[in-house]
Each structure stands twice: as C-alpha cells, then as structure tokens.
Design a protein around this motif. Structure first.
Motif, short mmCIF file in Angstrom:
data_model
loop_
_atom_site.label_atom_id
_atom_site.label_comp_id
_atom_site.label_asym_id
_atom_site.label_seq_id
_atom_site.Cartn_x
_atom_site.Cartn_y
_atom_site.Cartn_z
N ILE A 217 19.05 1.21 0.38
CA ILE A 217 19.20 1.62 1.83
C ILE A 217 20.45 0.67 2.26
CG2 ILE A 217 18.62 1.70 4.18
CD1 ILE A 217 15.93 2.18 2.96
N VAL A 218 20.31 -0.57 1.94
CA VAL A 218 21.43 -1.55 2.55
C VAL A 218 22.76 -1.33 1.86
CG1 VAL A 218 22.11 -4.03 2.64
CG2 VAL A 218 19.65 -3.41 3.19
N VAL A 219 22.87 -1.11 0.45
CA VAL A 219 23.58 -0.93 -0.22
C VAL A 219 24.44 0.39 0.08
CG1 VAL A 219 24.85 -0.25 -2.55
CG2 VAL A 219 23.16 -2.27 -2.18
N GLN A 220 23.91 1.45 0.43
CA GLN A 220 24.31 2.81 0.79
C GLN A 220 24.92 2.71 1.95
OE1 GLN A 220 20.91 5.24 0.15
NE2 GLN A 220 21.08 5.31 -2.02
N GLU A 243 18.22 8.24 4.23
CA GLU A 243 16.82 8.82 4.93
C GLU A 243 15.90 9.16 3.67
OE1 GLU A 243 15.37 12.75 7.32
OE2 GLU A 243 17.35 12.59 6.65
N ARG A 244 16.40 9.66 2.54
CA ARG A 244 15.18 9.60 1.62
C ARG A 244 14.62 8.41 0.99
NH1 ARG A 244 19.04 13.80 0.41
NH2 ARG A 244 20.16 12.42 -1.19
N ALA A 247 12.26 7.07 3.60
CA ALA A 247 10.99 7.69 3.65
C ALA A 247 10.20 7.21 2.46
CB ALA A 247 11.39 9.30 3.30
N GLU A 248 10.92 6.96 1.19
CA GLU A 248 10.12 6.55 0.02
C GLU A 248 9.65 5.19 0.10
OE1 GLU A 248 12.45 7.04 -3.36
OE2 GLU A 248 12.64 9.34 -3.32
N ALA A 249 10.56 4.25 0.65
CA ALA A 249 9.77 3.05 0.96
C ALA A 249 8.73 2.80 1.97
CB ALA A 249 10.96 2.13 1.66
N LEU A 250 8.90 3.79 3.08
CA LEU A 250 7.80 3.75 4.27
C LEU A 250 6.53 4.30 3.34
CD1 LEU A 250 6.87 3.61 6.95
CD2 LEU A 250 7.72 5.87 7.32
N GLY A 251 6.66 5.47 2.49
CA GLY A 251 5.40 6.01 1.84
C GLY A 251 4.79 5.03 0.92
N ALA A 252 5.87 4.31 0.26
CA ALA A 252 5.09 3.31 -0.69
C ALA A 252 4.42 2.04 -0.17
CB ALA A 252 6.37 2.67 -1.68
#
Length: 401
Positions: A217-220, A243-244, A247-252
């Motif tokens: 996320i930071v790099v993007q 965003e994707r 969402a993956e980080a939050l889910g994990a």
C-alpha cells in the motif's frame, strides 16, 4: 469427528469414570454407615463423640462445591485440616472416656468405619484440589486421624489390624490424589506453553502477511503521488490497487486475531514453491520419498489458505516420519476447484493409533475447522494412513463484521 484420535472422547471417558468413582465412594460410605449402625456404635457410651466426629468430614462438602473460586482451594485445604483435627480431638476424648473407672466405654467398638472412609475421601479431595501448603498440613492431620481412630479406645490385635488396613487405604488415596494433581499441573503447563507458542506464531504471521500488504500500500501510494502530476489518469487504477491491498490486509489481520482468540493460530507461512520444496526434500530413513500431485490453479491460493495448507502438509509429513518411518511411498495431492482447496496425504503404512497420537492432529483439526473446513485422519479401507482436509477460500472473510 468424534474419535479418540482428536481427544474429544477423552472428556466423555473422564465423565464416565468420575460418575463411576462417585457411585463407588457413595456405596462404600453407605455400607460403612450400615456396618457401624448394625454394631451399635451410635448407641454406645461413646455415641456423642462418634456422632460429632462423623459429622466433621461434611465440612468439606460446601467448600468443594465452591472450589473453583479464587479462595476455594485455600478454604478447602483448611476445611480438610479442621475435619482431621476434629476427628483427632474426638479420638482423644474417646480415649479419656474409655479410661475412666466404672464405665463400659472401654468395651465399645469405636472403629467407626464410616468416619474413616469419609476422612479418606476428604484426604483425596484436599490433596487434589486444595492449595499447596495448607493442603500438605491438612493431609498430615487427616492421615494421623485415620490411622489413630481404630486404636483410640483400645489397643488390641483387631484394632491394630484395622489400623494397618486404614494406613494402606490412606497411602493409596494419597498417592492417587498426588498423581492426579501432578497430571493437572502438567496439563496446565502444557496449555500455557502452547498458548505462548501460538502467540509467537501470531506475531510472525502478522509480520509476514499484514506487513506485506501494508508495504504494498505504501509503495503504491508513493508511486501514485509521483505520477499523479504527469499522468492523472493512472490515479484511479492506483487507488483501486491500494483498496484491494488494504482489504486483503484487513481480512488477514482480523482472521489472525480470530484464530488467536480460538487458540488456533495461523501457523507457519509458506507459498506454493515452499510447499513443493517441502514435499521434494522429504525423505524417510528407509529411503521412501514423497510425491506432490497438483490439480487446478494452485498458484492462486489466498495467503491465509496457503498457510493452512502448508501447516497440514508439514504436520502430516512429520507424523509419517515419526510413526511410519518404514513407508516406501507418500503421496500429497493438492486439488483446487470451485473456491475450495482439498488435501489428501497418504502413506502406505498405518499411522499413529488412538493411544499414540499427540496434540499435532488435534491442532490440525482445530486449525482447519477455524478456517470453516473439514478434517479427517485415520486408516482407509486399504489399511493406509490418510489425512484429508477441505478448506474454503472464503474463510478469510468469514470474520469480517
């Protein structure tokens, strides 16, 4: 799965054994009470002392009911010591009363088998559930009270034999209670060790998965800021990727927290290449090797699902090496279809039996169940040991509100 292999039947067996033990103890107490009543103990000249002494063990009953409270073990141990002290006091009272001239108390049968049996039960409860130091002191008092009671009125051949029998019964109860206490302590120690290991595994998984997504996320975001001035049209695509990833980080993250709460951490990290290396490098002392069969798009597995797959394969291969080192062929089949991954690990020799299986298979079942999947381990119809697991992809999002 209700199998001894996963430890679920053990609680049922313990419940049955407890019920049988309570029934046996109750029958012994009733029989001893009937014997005392038939021999006229409660109608003799020593009846007041006998009745008071026989009522002393019942001090422990209400305390044992509340033994799970914080002060319960201390109060239980103190109550057991008081019961033994009351019995010793009544024994001394009986000895004084029997020594008086002109009394028939010296000829009374004051063995009081009911009281002796009740005090042995109190001894077991005190040593098993009481706090350590007061329980040790109370156990000494109870042992002396049980052994002294048969010779309180008169020292004879019969009373000495009864006292010897009471000493043997006291030693048996004491050893049994100590063994049960040590087993409970070891079980608690093991549970704390497993919890610590799971929390350390959780910290590793937090770094491997969530930190990976957050770094992306930071790099993007930094890249989007750089190109936003020259090519504004790329901002929408960058925001979608951010965003994707978020969402993956939050889910994990939420999935790992849920696994920590249910005592089922994510376990070792791994991707498809690491899984292939794990199977390819697996060898047995007898020269047997493992073979990986892949079906479907195995490269598109979610990170959390891949962790569960890696954990099941690693634990299963470890069990093969431990319990079936003479196996010549081990096959690992990984199938992916319709949002579900299926694992099938088979070796050509029987695996661990119900009495030798440890916590590994129990942890695997809990781990796969926490993912919303199913797990099975045991011999198949051909006599080979088979471990099967079915894990859905959507389990990563099951913990989201």
């Amino acid at each position: 799965m209700r199998s001894v292999l996963f430890g679920r039947r053990s609680s049922w067996v313990r419940g049955v054994l407890v019920c049988l033990g309570v029934t046996a103890v109750g029958a012994v107490l009733v029989l001893a009470l009937a014997v005392d009543y038939h021999r006229g103990v409660y109608g003799s000249a020593l009846a007041p002392q006998v009745r008071l002494s026989a009522a002393a063990p019942f001090l422990v009953v209400p305390v044992w009911v509340l033994r799970r409270s914080r002060v319960g073990p201390w109060v239980l141990a103190v109550a057991g010591g008081i019961a033994g002290a009351v019995s010793l006091g009544c024994s001394a009272w009986m000895h004084i009363a029997a020594g008086q001239q002109g009394t028939s108390a010296g000829r009374a049968d004051a063995y009081t088998l009911f009281e002796v049996s009740a005090l042995i039960v109190v001894l077991g409860l005190t040593v098993r559930h009481g706090a350590a130091w007061p329980a040790a002191a109370g156990a000494v008092v109870l042992c002396v009270a049980v052994v002294v009671r048969p010779v309180a009125v008169e020292v004879s051949e019969n009373s000495l034999l009864v006292a010897l029998f009471c000493a043997f019964a006291t030693c048996a109860a004491l050893v049994g209670a100590l063994v049960a206490r040590l087993v409970a302590v070891e079980r608690r120690r093991h549970t704390e060790q497993v919890r610590l290991e799971q929390r350390l595994a959780f910290a590793r998984d937090l770094h491997d998965f969530v930190a990976h997504h957050v770094t992306g996320i930071v790099v993007q975001a930094q890249g989007a800021q750089v190109v936003a001035a020259s090519r504004p049209e790329t901002s929408a695509s960058a925001l979608g990727q951010i965003e994707r990833a978020a969402a993956e980080a939050l889910g994990a993250l939420r999935h790992m927290v849920s696994g920590l709460r249910t005592e089922a951490g994510l376990g070792p990290a791994g991707d498809v290449e690491q899984l292939r290396s794990l199977v390819a490098d697996f060898t047995l002392p007898g020269g047997g090797r493992a073979r990986l069969v892949q079906e479907g798009p195995v490269g598109n597995l979610p990170a959390a699902t891949m962790v569960a797959v890696h954990r099941v394969v690693m634990e299963s291969l470890t069990n093969v090496r431990k319990h079936a080192p003479g196996s010549r062929k081990v096959s690992v089949t990984l199938s992916v279809h319709s949002g579900t991954v299926e694992l099938d690990i088979v070796n050509d020799q029987p695996g661990p039996g119900a009495d030798t299986a440890g916590y590994g298979l129990v942890g695997l079942e809990e781990r796969v169940t926490a993912e919303g999947g199913t797990f099975r381990a045991g011999p198949d119809i051909q006599g080979q040991w088979r471990v099967s697991a079915r894990i859905p992809f959507s389990s990563v999002w099951r913990d989201l509100p």
